[in-house]
Design a protein around this motif. Sequence first.
Motif, PDB file in Angstrom:
ATOM      1  N   ARG B  49     -25.569  42.313 -33.940  1.00  0.00           N
ATOM      2  CA  ARG B  49     -25.958  40.421 -33.187  1.00  0.00           C
ATOM      3  C   ARG B  49     -24.383  39.955 -33.033  1.00  0.00           C
ATOM      4  NH1 ARG B  49     -27.461  37.445 -37.742  1.00  0.00           N
ATOM      5  NH2 ARG B  49     -28.459  39.052 -38.791  1.00  0.00           N
ATOM      6  N   LEU B  50     -24.757  38.984 -31.481  1.00  0.00           N
ATOM      7  CA  LEU B  50     -23.989  38.249 -31.771  1.00  0.00           C
ATOM      8  C   LEU B  50     -23.855  37.225 -32.196  1.00  0.00           C
ATOM      9  CD1 LEU B  50     -24.073  39.380 -28.581  1.00  0.00           C
ATOM     10  CD2 LEU B  50     -22.005  40.183 -29.443  1.00  0.00           C
ATOM     11  N   GLU B  51     -22.048  36.614 -33.021  1.00  0.00           N
ATOM     12  CA  GLU B  51     -22.110  35.318 -32.659  1.00  0.00           C
ATOM     13  C   GLU B  51     -22.058  34.755 -31.592  1.00  0.00           C
ATOM     14  OE1 GLU B  51     -22.873  34.545 -35.958  1.00  0.00           O
ATOM     15  OE2 GLU B  51     -23.297  36.465 -36.844  1.00  0.00           O
ATOM     16  N   MET B  52     -22.794  33.221 -31.381  1.00  0.00           N
ATOM     17  CA  MET B  52     -22.194  32.238 -30.582  1.00  0.00           C
ATOM     18  C   MET B  52     -22.030  31.543 -31.031  1.00  0.00           C
ATOM     19  SD  MET B  52     -24.019  33.819 -26.853  1.00  0.00           S
ATOM     20  CE  MET B  52     -24.924  35.118 -26.754  1.00  0.00           C
ATOM     21  N   VAL B  53     -20.898  30.344 -29.776  1.00  0.00           N
ATOM     22  CA  VAL B  53     -21.025  29.236 -30.084  1.00  0.00           C
ATOM     23  C   VAL B  53     -20.506  28.970 -28.979  1.00  0.00           C
ATOM     24  CG1 VAL B  53     -18.587  27.875 -30.396  1.00  0.00           C
ATOM     25  CG2 VAL B  53     -18.832  29.220 -31.599  1.00  0.00           C
ATOM     26  N   SER B  54     -21.389  27.091 -28.893  1.00  0.00           N
ATOM     27  CA  SER B  54     -22.236  26.202 -27.990  1.00  0.00           C
ATOM     28  C   SER B  54     -20.738  25.660 -26.822  1.00  0.00           C
ATOM     29  CB  SER B  54     -23.161  25.183 -27.594  1.00  0.00           C
ATOM     30  OG  SER B  54     -23.468  24.736 -26.654  1.00  0.00           O
ATOM     31  N   THR B  55     -21.327  26.070 -25.147  1.00  0.00           N
ATOM     32  CA  THR B  55     -19.762  25.143 -25.144  1.00  0.00           C
ATOM     33  C   THR B  55     -20.903  24.015 -23.661  1.00  0.00           C
ATOM     34  OG1 THR B  55     -19.777  26.884 -23.583  1.00  0.00           O
ATOM     35  CG2 THR B  55     -18.414  27.600 -24.535  1.00  0.00           C
ATOM     36  N   HIS B  56     -22.253  24.107 -23.967  1.00  0.00           N
ATOM     37  CA  HIS B  56     -23.019  23.036 -23.500  1.00  0.00           C
ATOM     38  C   HIS B  56     -22.285  21.735 -23.976  1.00  0.00           C
ATOM     39  CE1 HIS B  56     -26.755  20.924 -21.707  1.00  0.00           C
ATOM     40  NE2 HIS B  56     -26.456  21.924 -21.280  1.00  0.00           N
ATOM     41  N   PRO B  57     -22.448  20.401 -22.558  1.00  0.00           N
ATOM     42  CA  PRO B  57     -21.679  19.499 -23.325  1.00  0.00           C
ATOM     43  C   PRO B  57     -22.636  18.542 -24.517  1.00  0.00           C
ATOM     44  CG  PRO B  57     -22.342  19.506 -21.325  1.00  0.00           C
ATOM     45  CD  PRO B  57     -22.276  20.465 -21.051  1.00  0.00           C
ATOM     46  N   LYS B  58     -23.839  19.170 -24.521  1.00  0.00           N
ATOM     47  CA  LYS B  58     -25.052  18.361 -25.331  1.00  0.00           C
ATOM     48  C   LYS B  58     -24.950  18.733 -26.647  1.00  0.00           C
ATOM     49  CE  LYS B  58     -28.308  17.007 -22.288  1.00  0.00           C
ATOM     50  NZ  LYS B  58     -29.877  16.877 -21.107  1.00  0.00           N
ATOM     51  N   SER B  59     -24.099  20.005 -26.587  1.00  0.00           N
ATOM     52  CA  SER B  59     -24.514  20.681 -28.261  1.00  0.00           C
ATOM     53  C   SER B  59     -22.852  21.926 -28.623  1.00  0.00           C
ATOM     54  CB  SER B  59     -25.586  21.705 -28.151  1.00  0.00           C
ATOM     55  OG  SER B  59     -25.709  22.458 -27.110  1.00  0.00           O
ATOM     56  N   ASN B  60     -21.989  21.306 -27.717  1.00  0.00           N
ATOM     57  CA  ASN B  60     -20.317  21.721 -27.615  1.00  0.00           C
ATOM     58  C   ASN B  60     -20.199  22.140 -29.318  1.00  0.00           C
ATOM     59  OD1 ASN B  60     -18.466  22.953 -26.823  1.00  0.00           O
ATOM     60  ND2 ASN B  60     -17.420  21.378 -25.906  1.00  0.00           N
ATOM     61  N   GLY B  61     -19.898  22.963 -29.316  1.00  0.00           N
ATOM     62  CA  GLY B  61     -19.043  23.150 -31.080  1.00  0.00           C
ATOM     63  C   GLY B  61     -20.696  24.051 -31.487  1.00  0.00           C
ATOM     64  N   LYS B  62     -21.391  24.055 -31.165  1.00  0.00           N
ATOM     65  CA  LYS B  62     -22.411  24.697 -32.636  1.00  0.00           C
ATOM     66  C   LYS B  62     -22.831  26.248 -32.435  1.00  0.00           C
ATOM     67  CE  LYS B  62     -25.713  20.681 -32.815  1.00  0.00           C
ATOM     68  NZ  LYS B  62     -26.768  20.548 -32.905  1.00  0.00           N
ATOM     69  N   PRO B  63     -22.368  26.433 -33.637  1.00  0.00           N
ATOM     70  CA  PRO B  63     -22.505  28.475 -33.504  1.00  0.00           C
ATOM     71  C   PRO B  63     -24.032  29.067 -34.153  1.00  0.00           C
ATOM     72  CG  PRO B  63     -22.429  27.087 -35.979  1.00  0.00           C
ATOM     73  CD  PRO B  63     -22.446  26.009 -35.101  1.00  0.00           C
ATOM     74  N   PHE B  64     -24.430  29.204 -33.426  1.00  0.00           N
ATOM     75  CA  PHE B  64     -26.187  29.191 -33.361  1.00  0.00           C
ATOM     76  C   PHE B  64     -25.493  31.501 -33.262  1.00  0.00           C
ATOM     77  CE2 PHE B  64     -26.632  31.133 -28.754  1.00  0.00           C
ATOM     78  CZ  PHE B  64     -26.201  30.250 -27.728  1.00  0.00           C
ATOM     79  N   TYR B  65     -25.967  32.260 -33.539  1.00  0.00           N
ATOM     80  CA  TYR B  65     -26.771  34.228 -33.319  1.00  0.00           C
ATOM     81  C   TYR B  65     -27.716  34.389 -31.798  1.00  0.00           C
ATOM     82  CZ  TYR B  65     -29.887  34.429 -36.751  1.00  0.00           C
ATOM     83  OH  TYR B  65     -31.272  34.515 -37.641  1.00  0.00           O
ATOM     84  N   VAL B  66     -27.650  35.383 -32.077  1.00  0.00           N
ATOM     85  CA  VAL B  66     -28.912  36.168 -30.941  1.00  0.00           C
ATOM     86  C   VAL B  66     -28.533  37.375 -31.860  1.00  0.00           C
ATOM     87  CG1 VAL B  66     -28.235  34.661 -28.855  1.00  0.00           C
ATOM     88  CG2 VAL B  66     -27.480  36.770 -29.023  1.00  0.00           C
ATOM     89  N   ILE B  67     -29.594  38.391 -31.711  1.00  0.00           N
ATOM     90  CA  ILE B  67     -29.672  39.573 -31.883  1.00  0.00           C
ATOM     91  C   ILE B  67     -30.304  40.389 -30.618  1.00  0.00           C
ATOM     92  CG2 ILE B  67     -30.766  41.517 -33.310  1.00  0.00           C
ATOM     93  CD1 ILE B  67     -31.251  39.382 -34.852  1.00  0.00           C
ATOM     94  N   ILE B  68     -29.873  40.923 -30.200  1.00  0.00           N
ATOM     95  CA  ILE B  68     -30.186  41.893 -28.516  1.00  0.00           C
ATOM     96  C   ILE B  68     -31.629  42.571 -29.008  1.00  0.00           C
ATOM     97  CG2 ILE B  68     -29.080  42.781 -26.833  1.00  0.00           C
ATOM     98  CD1 ILE B  68     -27.735  40.243 -26.793  1.00  0.00           C
TER      99      ILE B  68
END
Lengths: 113, 150
Positions: B49-68
């Motif tokens: 499980r990885l915690e991610m933080v968006s660096t996309h200009p439209k959602s910058n700073g938003k946290p989400f997670y993915v499970i590989i």
Amino acid sequence: MPAKRLKPEAARSAPVFAALGDRTRLRLVARLCEDGPVSITGLTSGAGISRQAVTKHLHVLARAGLVRGLREGRERLYEIDPQRLDQARQHLQAISRQWDEALSRLKESLEEG
Amino acid sequence: MTLHDSNKIERKTLIHAPRSRVWSALTSAAEFSKWFRADADGSFAPGKRLEMVSTHPKSNGKPFYVIIERMEPEHTFSWSWHPGSAKRDEDETTRVEFRLEDAAGGTLVTVTETGFDGISLARRAKAFEENSRGWELQLESLVRYAGEAA
């Protein structure tokens, strides 16, 4: 059921995909999309299932906001309510665009050097 | 789009690079962060499980997670996730799968996202839309401000 945490709009569109996730209901929706308003008798003929089963499926679709019933003489007709389908389609298109953008960035990053 | 596709998204692209290069761009956290525009808190491995933080200009700073999920080298890479929410609510995840195939001149990449049930669909689409509306509003107010100042 996590509905209590959801915003009203998301909660309202929740049953749409559950309703479409059934082959018989998908066929009924496809038929109504093509033929316009159809009676239960019309939908039953050629469907390979009973009138009661068709009625039950129509109720599921109506609860999801996908079809609506109309009174026409003695027969009840059903037709597609396009608004809910359009909403779902717009959501999918928005997500598809996000993937197109991500894939084109992936392509650019690999083809640059 | 037909009705049968209504809970699935599939996109394809031909990349003029060998499968090994495409595989590393997909699965190395450093390369992934550049094209996907999200920073992961570790390296990719099946089951992780990885915690991610968006660096996309439209959602910058938003946290989400993915499970590989699956990582079959140079062939299949998949994860489940719940974009638009940092909550660990695995009932509402969708599944993303990348498939790589040899093609004339490079690698054919197919990405599919499945498992939309209405809730995840609305939330996922809105996660970005709300934010882009936010940007539009900010731009509008900037334009208005600039107009008034002139």
